[in-house]
Design a protein around this motif. Structure first.
Motif, short mmCIF file in Angstrom:
data_model
loop_
_atom_site.label_atom_id
_atom_site.label_comp_id
_atom_site.label_asym_id
_atom_site.label_seq_id
_atom_site.Cartn_x
_atom_site.Cartn_y
_atom_site.Cartn_z
N THR A 18 0.81 -1.23 -0.11
CA THR A 18 0.17 0.03 -0.10
C THR A 18 0.91 1.23 0.15
OG1 THR A 18 -1.77 -1.26 1.09
CG2 THR A 18 -1.66 1.45 1.50
N ASN A 21 2.81 1.51 -3.28
CA ASN A 21 2.07 2.11 -4.46
C ASN A 21 1.64 3.70 -4.16
OD1 ASN A 21 1.92 -0.49 -5.74
ND2 ASN A 21 -0.06 -1.01 -4.65
N ALA A 22 1.44 4.07 -2.95
CA ALA A 22 1.07 5.59 -2.60
C ALA A 22 2.33 6.39 -3.35
CB ALA A 22 0.88 5.76 -1.37
N LEU A 25 2.27 6.41 -6.95
CA LEU A 25 1.04 7.43 -7.43
C LEU A 25 1.62 8.73 -7.12
CD1 LEU A 25 -2.33 6.99 -7.66
CD2 LEU A 25 -1.91 8.43 -5.81
N SER A 67 -6.01 6.50 -2.48
CA SER A 67 -4.91 6.36 -1.85
C SER A 67 -4.79 6.93 -0.35
CB SER A 67 -3.68 6.77 -2.94
OG SER A 67 -2.79 6.45 -2.44
N SER A 70 -6.27 4.61 1.90
CA SER A 70 -5.72 3.34 2.10
C SER A 70 -4.38 3.53 2.96
CB SER A 70 -5.32 2.95 0.67
OG SER A 70 -6.10 2.47 -0.10
#
Length: 82
Positions: A18, A21-22, A25, A67, A70
């Motif tokens: 998580t 991925n953030a 992003l 995001s 999350s």
């Protein structure tokens, strides 16, 4: 790395994914937003270009908010572990 000590911990692996991925992003959207700003920074700009930029930024906002939720959940889980 801390993760190597807990490689069988599915929750920690999920949190790591998580957060990774953030970070991806954020990096990706910073570049894309800079490109949009460059595109809009001209004297003669078509209405269509402005419309597309607004739609792109709106999509980015939605994905950023997802995001953020999350990441907030991941942080909450980590805080509960302490």
């Amino acid at each position: 790395m801390l993760l190597s000590h807990f490689s069988n911990n599915a929750k920690l692996l999920g949190i790591t994914a998580t957060l990774t991925n953030a970070l991806f992003l954020v990096s990706n959207f910073r570049k894309r937003i800079a490109f949009i700003v460059t595109r809009l920074d001209t004297a003669d700009i078509a209405d269509e270009t402005i419309q597309e930029a607004g739609e792109d930024l709106s999509e980015f906002l939605g994905r950023i908010l997802e995001s953020k939720i999350s990441v907030d959940q991941a942080v909450g889980i980590l805080e509960d572990l302490v």
